[in-house]
Design an enzyme around this catalytic site. Structure first.
Site, short mmCIF file in Angstrom:
data_model
loop_
_atom_site.label_atom_id
_atom_site.label_comp_id
_atom_site.label_asym_id
_atom_site.label_seq_id
_atom_site.Cartn_x
_atom_site.Cartn_y
_atom_site.Cartn_z
N PRO A 165 -23.44 5.23 -46.81
CA PRO A 165 -23.13 5.53 -48.21
C PRO A 165 -24.40 5.78 -49.02
CG PRO A 165 -22.81 3.21 -47.74
CD PRO A 165 -23.07 3.86 -46.43
N PRO A 166 -24.26 6.36 -50.22
CA PRO A 166 -25.44 6.62 -51.05
C PRO A 166 -26.12 5.32 -51.47
CG PRO A 166 -23.53 7.86 -51.83
CD PRO A 166 -23.02 6.91 -50.81
N SER A 189 -4.97 4.30 -42.78
CA SER A 189 -5.22 2.86 -42.76
C SER A 189 -4.48 2.09 -43.86
CB SER A 189 -6.72 2.57 -42.86
OG SER A 189 -7.24 3.05 -44.08
N LYS A 197 -15.15 -2.08 -45.19
CA LYS A 197 -13.97 -2.61 -45.87
C LYS A 197 -14.10 -4.11 -46.14
CE LYS A 197 -10.86 0.90 -43.96
NZ LYS A 197 -9.79 1.20 -43.00
#
Length: 778
Positions: A357-358, A679, A722
Site C-alpha cells: 500500500p502507499p 471475501s 485485513k
C-alpha cells in the site's frame, strides 16, 4: 645493314629474358649474368657482332640450349657502359634474322653455328594494301595508346620496306614476348604483315575498352573533383568568416571523446561513421544538430564506467536498519544479493518488485539499497505512461527524438550499474502508441537485457549490471509476462506499534529538521503520537501520519518565528488544539449491537480496511436490491449468501412465503468507492440472517471469507492486511476461514496478542458466533 656487315658462321649467343630484338632495331640491353658479361667483354674487343635469342622461360637463371628459341637476331654493339654494381649496359642494333643450326660451345658462354635468314618479297598491290592498312591502324593505336608517341607513327610512315614496317610495328606494340617472337619467326613478309595487322586490331579494341572505362572513371572523378573544389572553396569562405576553425576543433574534440568513452567495438564504429558524416555537413544544416546530439548521447553514456559495490554485509545491514524500521524480509533479500555478489562477481542484477500500500516506504527503500551498496540511484515514475517510445525511445528520423527513460536514467546516473527504480509499474497505460509494459519485457529480463537496443541509439547497451527495482500498489494490473520476470516482495501495512516507533525514530526527527526547528525544542509524548495515529489517520503506511506531524510542527515553528523559545511538549490534549477535531473515531465497534449490520474486512491497494454490510427488509415482491457500487463478483457473493439463507429458512422457522412478500436491500456504505471480490460472502450471510431473524450482530467482531450456496467457507487473500485493519479499528475478535489459519504467521505477534481469532469452515459457525442468539447468549 645486313648487306654491308658480314655475319660470321659462328657467333656467340646471348640469351635474353622477355626481350625480342628485331633487325634494324636499336635497343638497350642490361647484362648482369657472369657468363653474359664474359661474352660481351670478348665481343667488344673483337668483331662486336653476336647473336641474341629469347629464353622460353624467363625465370631460369642459366638456360641450356634447349631452353632458348632457335630463331634470333644478329646484333652489333653501338655503345657499352660498365656500372659499379657489376652490370654492363649496351646499346645494340639488330642486323639480320639468324637461325641457330647447332650449339658448338656452352662454356664459358654459348657459341653456335648460325646462318642469316634472307628475306625475299615482291612489292605486290596486296602487300602495299597490307602496309597501308597497318599504317592506318598504327596511327589509331598511337593516338589512343599513352605509351606511344607521335614520332613512332612518323618513323613508320618513312619505312618503305614491308618487312621492316612489320618488324617496327611489332617491336613498338604492347604485345607479349611470345607474340613478338612469333612475328620474328614469321619469315614470309605477307604473312608477317597479316599477323601484325591482327595484333594491331586486338590492341586497338583493348585501347577502346580502356578509353571507355577511363571515360566513365573520369566522369566520376570530375564529379568528385568538382565537389572537392567546391568544398575547399566553401572551407576557404568559412575560414574567412571564422567558422572553419571552430568546426574543425569541434570535430577533433568529438573524435578524442569517442576514443576515451570506452565504447564496445560495434558502438565505436557507429560513432566514427556518424562523425565522418558530421564532418562533411555545414554547421548551419538542420541535420548537423541531429547528428551532433546523437554523438553527444553516445559519448556521454557510461559504456564502461561502473561503481564498485560495497560488499561489507554488516555495514549494509546497519544502513538498512538506520533508514527503515522492520521490513526484515526485504532487508534479508538485499543482504543475500550482496553475499552472492561477494562470492561471484559476474552475477546478473536481480529484478525486485516491491508490492504494498502507499506510504510503507517502497520508494525510499530503493534509495537505502543504493546507499548500502555504494551505487548511484535513479528513479523513473511510470505512472500514466502510455507510449512505448517512453521506454524504448524515438527513432532519429522524428523531430525532437530522444532516447527512452531507461537510457536517460543510465546517463543521469553516470554509471552502468546503478540501482534503477521503476516506480508505479502497475499504473502503466495502453493506447494506440503501443504497450509500454511490453517494451519493459526486454529491460526486465536478465537473460535479454545485456543487448538492450534503444530506438534512438540503435546500438545495444548492456543493462545486465543494473539493479532494477519496481514498485506497485497491486499486482492485478501488471501483465503476467512482465510479472513473471520479477521477484515479488510484499511490503504490508504497519501496525500501530510499528507506526509509533517509525514516528519516533524517523518521522518526527525529519519534520523537526525540515521545519527549521531543533530537536531539543520539541518533546512529543507517546500518547500524543498514538492519538494522531488513531484519530487523524487511517492508512496502511505512514505518509499521512508524517503529514499530520508536520502540521503540528509548522504551528510550533510559527510560534518560534514570533519569538517564543520553548521547549514545546506536545501532549495528547494538545493534539486537537493543533490539528482540530478528530477525523476518525478509534474503535469502530459501535456503542450497541445492531440488527442487519455486520462488520467485514476488506483488502484494497491502500492496505486493509473494514466495511459494514447493511441489510434492510421492505415490503415488496421478493426482489434483491444491491447498492454501494458493487462489482460483479461481489454481487454474485450476495446472491450466493441469499441462496444459503433461504435454504436455512425452514430450520430457522421462517414462513415459506416470507421471501415472496419482502424485498431485500443489501447496501455497503461509502457508495462512491468501487468494491469487488468474494471475501464479503460470509459477512453478507451474517447480515442477512440477522435482518431476517431479527437478531443483532456483535459489533466488536470482524469477519472475512467466501461463501458457497451450501454455506461452505472458502479461503481468501490479504489476511495480514485485513487483521491489521481490524486491529486499527479496535475490533477484539476476528473470524477467518479455517484454511487461512496458516496465514497468521505473517501477522505481528503484538497484534495477535490483542485479538481473539475464530476459525470457521461453515456459515452456520459464523452465524452462531456473530449473532447474539438468545439461547446461545444465556
Amino acid at each position: 645493314m645486313s648487306d654491308e656487315v658480314k655475319i660470321p658462321d659462328v657467333l656467340p649467343i646471348l640469351p635474353l629474358r622477355e626481350t625480342v630484338i628485331f633487325p634494324a632495331m636499336v635497343a638497350p640491353i642490361v647484362v648482369g649474368r657472369e657468363r653474359s658479361i664474359k661474352l660481351i667483354d670478348d665481343v667488344a674487343v673483337g668483331s662486336k657482332i653476336f647473336g641474341v635469342v629469347t629464353q622460353k622461360d624467363p625465370q631460369i637463371d642459366e638456360p641450356n640450349p634447349d631452353q632458348v628459341y632457335n630463331i634470333g637476331t644478329a646484333c652489333a654493339i653501338i655503345r657499352m657502359l660498365k656500372f659499379p654494381d657489376g652490370t654492363t649496359r649496351l646499346l645494340v642494333q639488330g642486323i639480320s634474322r639468324i637461325r641457330i643450326n647447332q650449339f658448338i660451345e656452352t662454356e664459358p658462354y654459348f657459341k653456335a653455328n648460325v646462318e642469316p635468314i634472307q628475306e625475299v618479297y615482291e612489292l605486290t598491290i596486296e602487300i602495299q594494301g597490307l602496309m597501308r592498312n597497318a599504317l592506318d591502324l598504327f596511327q589509331k593505336v598511337v593516338s589512343m595508346a599513352p605509351y606511344l608517341s607521335e614520332e613512332a607513327y612518323i618513323t613508320a610512315m618513312n619505312i618503305n620496306e614491308p618487312n621492316r614496317l612489320a618488324d617496327f610495328i611489332a617491336a613498338n606494340l604492347n604485345i607479349s614476348t611470345a607474340q613478338k617472337q612469333e612475328v620474328l619467326e614469321t619469315i614470309d613478309v605477307k604473312e608477317r604483315l597479316q599477323k601484325v595487322t591482327y595484333f594491331l586490331n586486338s590492341e586497338m579494341q583493348i585501347l577502346e575498352v580502356g578509353r571507355q572505362i577511363q571515360s566513365e572513371i573520369k566522369t566520376e572523378m570530375d564529379k568528385r573533383q568538382r565537389e572537392y573544389i567546391l568544398r575547399e572553396q566553401l572551407k576557404a569562405i568559412q575560414k574567412e568568416l571564422g567558422e572553419l576553425d571552430q568546426q574543425t576543433k569541434e570535430i577533433n574534440e568529438l573524435r578524442e571523446k569517442i576514443e576515451k568513452a570506452g565504447m564496445p567495438e560495434e558502438v565505436r564504429k557507429e560513432a566514427e561513421r556518424e562523425l565522418d558524416r558530421l564532418s562533411q555537413m555545414m554547421p548551419g544544416a538542420a541535420e548537423y544538430t541531429v547528428s551532433r546530439t546523437y554523438l553527444d548521447w553516445l559519448i556521454n553514456l557510461p559504456w564502461s564506467k561502473s561503481t564498485e559495490d560495497n560488499l561489507d554485509i554488516e555495514r549494509a545491514r546497519q544502513i538498512l536498519d538506520e533508514d527503515h524500521y522492520d521490513l526484515e524480509k526485504v532487508k534479508n533479500r538485499i543482504l543475500e544479493f550482496l553475499s552472492v555478489r561477494k562470492l561471484k562477481s559476474d552475477t546478473h542484477g536481480p529484478i525486485l518488485c516491491f508490492v504494498g500500500p502507499p506510504g510503507v516506504g517502497k520508494t525510499s527503500l530503493g534509495m537505502s539499497i543504493a546507499r548500502a551498496m555504494g551505487r548511484e540511484f535513479v528513479r523513473v515514475s511510470l505512472g500514466g505512461v502510455r507510449d512505448e517510445a517512453e521506454i524504448r525511445g524515438h527513432r532519429r528520423t522524428y523531430v525532437g527524438a530522444l532516447p527512452g527513460r531507461i537510457i536517460q536514467g543510465i546517463r543521469k546516473a553516470g554509471t552502468n550499474n546503478p540501482v534503477f527504480m521503476l516506480d508505479e509499474i502497475d499504473k502503466l497505460g495502453l493506447d494506440f502508441r503501443g504497450d509500454p509494459a511490453a517494451a519493459l519485457l526486454e529491460v526486465l529480463d536478465p537473460q535479454q537485457n545485456s543487448k538492450f537496443v534503444d530506438h534512438y541509439l540503435d546500438v545495444p547497451f548492456d543493462l545486465s549490471k543494473v539493479f532494477f527495482i519496481t514498485t506497485a500498489n497491486m499486482l492485478d494490473t501488471i501483465p503476467p509476462a512482465l510479472l513473471d520476470r520479477m521477484e515479488v516482495i510484499t511490503i504490508p501495512g504497519y501496525t500501530e506499534y510499528e507506526k509509533l516507533e517509525i514516528a519516533k525514530k524517523y518521522l518526527i526527527p525529519r519534520q523537526i529538521s525540515e521545519n527549521g526547528l531543533k530537536p531539543e525544542m520539541i518533546n512529543f509524548e507517546e500518547s500524543a503520537i498514538k492519538k494522531i495515529i488513531r484519530e487523524y489517520t487511517r492508512e496502511a503506511g505512514v505518509r499521512n501520519l508524517e503529514r499530520e506531524i508536520g502540521s503540528v510542527l509548522r504551528k510550533i515553528a510559527q510560534k518560534v518565528a514570533q519569538g517564543e523559545t520553548g521547549p514545546f511538549t506536545i501532549t495528547e490534549a494538545d493534539v486537537e488544539k493543533y490539528l482540530g477535531i478528530p477525523r476518525y473515531r478509534f474503535g469502530l465497534a459501535g456503542e450497541k449491537d445492531e440488527i442487519g449490520v455486520a462488520t467485514g474486512l476488506a483488502w484494497t491497494e491502500s492496505g486493509g480496511d473494514i466495511l459494514f454490510i447493511e441489510v434492510a427488509l421492505v415490503p415488496g415482491k421478493g426482489n434483491l436490491i444491491l447498492t454501494g457500487k458493487l462489482g460483479e463478483v461481489m454481487q454474485e457473493s450476495a446472491r450466493a449468501a441469499l441462496t444459503y439463507v433461504r435454504s436455512k429458512s425452514e430450520e430457522w422457522g421462517i414462513e415459506s412465503n416470507f421471501f415472496d412478500k419482502w424485498d431485500i436491500h443489501i447496501h455497503v456504505p461509502a457508495g462512491a468507492i468501487p468494491k469487488d471480490g468474494p471475501s464479503a460472502g460470509v459477512t453478507m450471510a451474517t447480515a442477512l440472517t440477522s435482518a431476517i431473524r431479527r437478531i443483532p450482530v456483535r459489533k466488536d467482531l470482524g469477519m472475512t471469507g467466501e461463501i458457497t450456496i451450501r454455506g461452505k467457507i472458502l479461503p481468501v487473500g490479504g489476511i495480514r492486511e485485513k487483521v491489521l485493519a481490524a486491529h486499527r479499528a479496535g475490533l477484539k475478535t476476528v473470524m477467518l476461514p479455517r484454511e487461512n489459519e496458516r496465514d497468521l504467521e505473517e501477522v505481528p505477534q503484538i497484534v495477535k496478542d490483542d485479538i481473539e481469532f475464530i476459525f470457521i469452515e461453515h456459515a452456520d459457525e459464523a452465524i452462531n458466533q456473530a449473532l447474539l442468539i438468545p439461547e446461545l447468549v444465556k
